[in-house]
Design a protein around this motif. Sequence first.
Motif, PDB file in Angstrom:
ATOM      1  N   LEU A   1      47.968  45.319  40.821  1.00  0.00           N
ATOM      2  CA  LEU A   1      47.407  44.653  41.691  1.00  0.00           C
ATOM      3  C   LEU A   1      45.370  44.396  41.741  1.00  0.00           C
ATOM      4  O   LEU A   1      44.801  44.331  43.182  1.00  0.00           O
ATOM      5  CB  LEU A   1      47.494  46.213  42.556  1.00  0.00           C
ATOM      6  CG  LEU A   1      48.631  47.393  43.507  1.00  0.00           C
ATOM      7  CD1 LEU A   1      48.950  48.392  43.340  1.00  0.00           C
ATOM      8  CD2 LEU A   1      49.614  45.962  43.866  1.00  0.00           C
ATOM      9  N   ARG A   2      45.586  43.951  40.780  1.00  0.00           N
ATOM     10  CA  ARG A   2      44.203  43.430  40.797  1.00  0.00           C
ATOM     11  C   ARG A   2      43.620  42.479  41.074  1.00  0.00           C
ATOM     12  O   ARG A   2      43.175  42.170  42.161  1.00  0.00           O
ATOM     13  CB  ARG A   2      43.879  43.590  39.197  1.00  0.00           C
ATOM     14  CG  ARG A   2      43.470  45.030  38.705  1.00  0.00           C
ATOM     15  CD  ARG A   2      42.882  44.869  37.040  1.00  0.00           C
ATOM     16  NE  ARG A   2      42.182  43.351  36.967  1.00  0.00           N
ATOM     17  CZ  ARG A   2      40.779  43.682  36.440  1.00  0.00           C
ATOM     18  NH1 ARG A   2      40.085  44.994  36.724  1.00  0.00           N
ATOM     19  NH2 ARG A   2      39.903  42.481  36.472  1.00  0.00           N
ATOM     20  N   HIS A   3      44.519  41.236  40.810  1.00  0.00           N
ATOM     21  CA  HIS A   3      45.239  40.702  41.921  1.00  0.00           C
ATOM     22  C   HIS A   3      45.963  40.195  42.837  1.00  0.00           C
ATOM     23  O   HIS A   3      46.078  39.021  43.028  1.00  0.00           O
ATOM     24  CB  HIS A   3      45.127  38.837  40.761  1.00  0.00           C
ATOM     25  CG  HIS A   3      44.469  39.065  39.197  1.00  0.00           C
ATOM     26  ND1 HIS A   3      42.729  38.781  39.086  1.00  0.00           N
ATOM     27  CD2 HIS A   3      43.744  39.673  38.334  1.00  0.00           C
ATOM     28  CE1 HIS A   3      41.943  38.959  38.353  1.00  0.00           C
ATOM     29  NE2 HIS A   3      42.468  39.776  38.078  1.00  0.00           N
ATOM     30  N   ILE A   4      45.775  41.151  43.361  1.00  0.00           N
ATOM     31  CA  ILE A   4      47.519  40.802  44.160  1.00  0.00           C
ATOM     32  C   ILE A   4      46.979  39.660  45.547  1.00  0.00           C
ATOM     33  O   ILE A   4      47.558  39.099  46.437  1.00  0.00           O
ATOM     34  CB  ILE A   4      47.807  42.636  44.702  1.00  0.00           C
ATOM     35  CG1 ILE A   4      49.270  42.093  45.707  1.00  0.00           C
ATOM     36  CG2 ILE A   4      46.871  42.564  46.159  1.00  0.00           C
ATOM     37  CD1 ILE A   4      50.276  41.549  44.870  1.00  0.00           C
ATOM     38  N   PHE A   5      45.745  39.993  45.568  1.00  0.00           N
ATOM     39  CA  PHE A   5      45.166  38.800  46.936  1.00  0.00           C
ATOM     40  C   PHE A   5      44.456  37.756  46.221  1.00  0.00           C
ATOM     41  O   PHE A   5      42.848  38.200  45.544  1.00  0.00           O
ATOM     42  CB  PHE A   5      44.396  39.633  48.168  1.00  0.00           C
ATOM     43  CG  PHE A   5      45.354  40.946  48.380  1.00  0.00           C
ATOM     44  CD1 PHE A   5      46.112  40.801  49.188  1.00  0.00           C
ATOM     45  CD2 PHE A   5      44.781  42.350  48.003  1.00  0.00           C
ATOM     46  CE1 PHE A   5      46.588  41.580  50.237  1.00  0.00           C
ATOM     47  CE2 PHE A   5      45.565  42.864  48.782  1.00  0.00           C
ATOM     48  CZ  PHE A   5      46.432  42.615  50.037  1.00  0.00           C
ATOM     49  N   VAL A   6      45.026  36.484  46.357  1.00  0.00           N
ATOM     50  CA  VAL A   6      43.894  35.831  46.563  1.00  0.00           C
ATOM     51  C   VAL A   6      42.421  35.707  47.208  1.00  0.00           C
ATOM     52  O   VAL A   6      42.451  35.608  48.367  1.00  0.00           O
ATOM     53  CB  VAL A   6      44.705  33.654  46.947  1.00  0.00           C
ATOM     54  CG1 VAL A   6      44.014  32.628  46.633  1.00  0.00           C
ATOM     55  CG2 VAL A   6      45.871  33.565  46.330  1.00  0.00           C
ATOM     56  N   GLY A   7      41.915  35.115  46.048  1.00  0.00           N
ATOM     57  CA  GLY A   7      40.210  35.193  46.381  1.00  0.00           C
ATOM     58  C   GLY A   7      39.668  36.681  46.204  1.00  0.00           C
ATOM     59  O   GLY A   7      37.994  36.409  45.648  1.00  0.00           O
ATOM     60  N   VAL A   8      39.953  37.310  45.409  1.00  0.00           N
ATOM     61  CA  VAL A   8      39.293  39.249  44.891  1.00  0.00           C
ATOM     62  C   VAL A   8      39.978  39.547  44.203  1.00  0.00           C
ATOM     63  O   VAL A   8      40.850  39.650  43.741  1.00  0.00           O
ATOM     64  CB  VAL A   8      39.296  40.065  46.753  1.00  0.00           C
ATOM     65  CG1 VAL A   8      38.155  39.385  47.008  1.00  0.00           C
ATOM     66  CG2 VAL A   8      40.479  40.206  47.000  1.00  0.00           C
ATOM     67  N   VAL A   9      39.600  40.671  42.827  1.00  0.00           N
ATOM     68  CA  VAL A   9      39.655  41.094  41.749  1.00  0.00           C
ATOM     69  C   VAL A   9      39.459  42.781  42.312  1.00  0.00           C
ATOM     70  O   VAL A   9      37.965  42.531  42.949  1.00  0.00           O
ATOM     71  CB  VAL A   9      38.756  40.883  41.271  1.00  0.00           C
ATOM     72  CG1 VAL A   9      39.574  41.085  39.567  1.00  0.00           C
ATOM     73  CG2 VAL A   9      39.163  38.972  40.783  1.00  0.00           C
ATOM     74  N   LEU A  10      40.364  43.394  42.656  1.00  0.00           N
ATOM     75  CA  LEU A  10      40.465  44.600  42.471  1.00  0.00           C
ATOM     76  C   LEU A  10      40.563  45.116  41.255  1.00  0.00           C
ATOM     77  O   LEU A  10      40.742  44.553  40.127  1.00  0.00           O
ATOM     78  CB  LEU A  10      41.291  45.194  43.617  1.00  0.00           C
ATOM     79  CG  LEU A  10      41.020  44.067  44.588  1.00  0.00           C
ATOM     80  CD1 LEU A  10      42.729  44.978  45.984  1.00  0.00           C
ATOM     81  CD2 LEU A  10      40.147  44.849  45.966  1.00  0.00           C
ATOM     82  N   HIS A  11      39.251  46.848  41.534  1.00  0.00           N
ATOM     83  CA  HIS A  11      39.715  47.656  40.496  1.00  0.00           C
ATOM     84  C   HIS A  11      40.615  48.522  40.139  1.00  0.00           C
ATOM     85  O   HIS A  11      41.597  48.247  41.341  1.00  0.00           O
ATOM     86  CB  HIS A  11      38.308  48.723  40.604  1.00  0.00           C
ATOM     87  CG  HIS A  11      38.371  49.803  39.445  1.00  0.00           C
ATOM     88  ND1 HIS A  11      39.265  50.617  38.944  1.00  0.00           N
ATOM     89  CD2 HIS A  11      37.316  49.297  38.397  1.00  0.00           C
ATOM     90  CE1 HIS A  11      39.084  51.138  38.384  1.00  0.00           C
ATOM     91  NE2 HIS A  11      37.359  50.341  37.743  1.00  0.00           N
ATOM     92  N   GLU A  12      41.489  48.745  39.091  1.00  0.00           N
ATOM     93  CA  GLU A  12      42.762  49.348  39.202  1.00  0.00           C
ATOM     94  C   GLU A  12      42.899  50.090  39.414  1.00  0.00           C
ATOM     95  O   GLU A  12      43.461  50.933  40.065  1.00  0.00           O
ATOM     96  CB  GLU A  12      43.753  49.115  37.704  1.00  0.00           C
ATOM     97  CG  GLU A  12      43.009  49.494  37.014  1.00  0.00           C
ATOM     98  CD  GLU A  12      40.878  49.449  37.053  1.00  0.00           C
ATOM     99  OE1 GLU A  12      41.040  49.328  34.954  1.00  0.00           O
ATOM    100  OE2 GLU A  12      41.596  47.799  36.899  1.00  0.00           O
ATOM    101  N   SER A  13      41.861  51.467  39.559  1.00  0.00           N
ATOM    102  CA  SER A  13      41.824  52.593  39.852  1.00  0.00           C
ATOM    103  C   SER A  13      41.247  52.436  41.280  1.00  0.00           C
ATOM    104  O   SER A  13      42.889  53.521  42.163  1.00  0.00           O
ATOM    105  CB  SER A  13      40.841  52.855  39.758  1.00  0.00           C
ATOM    106  OG  SER A  13      41.164  54.528  39.340  1.00  0.00           O
ATOM    107  N   LEU A  14      40.727  52.235  41.665  1.00  0.00           N
ATOM    108  CA  LEU A  14      40.448  51.921  43.536  1.00  0.00           C
ATOM    109  C   LEU A  14      40.410  50.610  43.955  1.00  0.00           C
ATOM    110  O   LEU A  14      39.561  49.828  43.300  1.00  0.00           O
ATOM    111  CB  LEU A  14      39.101  53.464  43.534  1.00  0.00           C
ATOM    112  CG  LEU A  14      39.233  54.685  44.061  1.00  0.00           C
ATOM    113  CD1 LEU A  14      38.146  55.676  43.790  1.00  0.00           C
ATOM    114  CD2 LEU A  14      40.809  55.135  45.071  1.00  0.00           C
TER     115      LEU A  14
END
Length: 263
Positions: free
Chosen positions: A45-58
């Motif tokens: 889910l870190r790269h599930i959206f094009v344009g942002v990188v999310l943290h894997e925990s929160l």
Amino acid sequence: MPSIEPKNVTAQILHRARGNPPSTTGYTAISNCFPGLEFDIRGLLRHIFVGVVLHESLPFVVDVEPGGPQELAGSPDWLLVEVEGNQLIGTIMGPRQPNGPSEQLGAFGLERFNALAPIFRNVGQRVRCVFFNTESSQQVEVNLEVRSILERRVGGGGEQKAGPALSKDIAAPGDLTQGLCSPWSADFLECGCYYWAASRPDLVNATAGADGKIDGHNWLHRNRTAATPPQYSIRNSDLVTYEELYRDWEAALKFIIGGKDET
């Protein structure tokens, strides 16, 4: 000799290539102290959206990709809280005292695979994402494209189909293992007599009162002395952390002899 080729993606994912040991399949994962010992599925889910990188925990924004929403760049405090009306952060309600009134006790991150399940069918489409800045309380809405978790391949009729392999855009080599715990340290801190018995005590320097109540020190209580209050009155901030165990366990922990330490 004719061969059988499964058409459904689930059957293809369960296939184990010749030479790969059983431990390479997801259903063999131990996943004792999350994120597990083999891989961290949340990394998808870190790269599930094009344009942002999310943290894997929160779902905090840890990076903005080139061409991504610049209003989210430059601050580590942007938290993804809603996608297409689906909440990713839940409010905890309940009484602070027995029989007390119900009130807001804080927030808790929901399990994201379930929370985001409705948008996985929107691969290649933009969805409305709401970000909240935990420092400034500012809120921003942006439309982000949903990436496919599975590799897309062109079928015989020219249509795109999901294949059994993970998309390279979702998980580059090392992405699913970079956040793995150090097993002995994480389980050593996490597991206790109330959950999963570990080879360590929970309570040391214990004494029993006339009423049968037992007082003592939490073994993970940092910098305790004989004058330190008993274990039930301490705060989480007073306990040895994962990082301290990883980096300096020999200084963070004490030797216990006969249920007592040098305090």
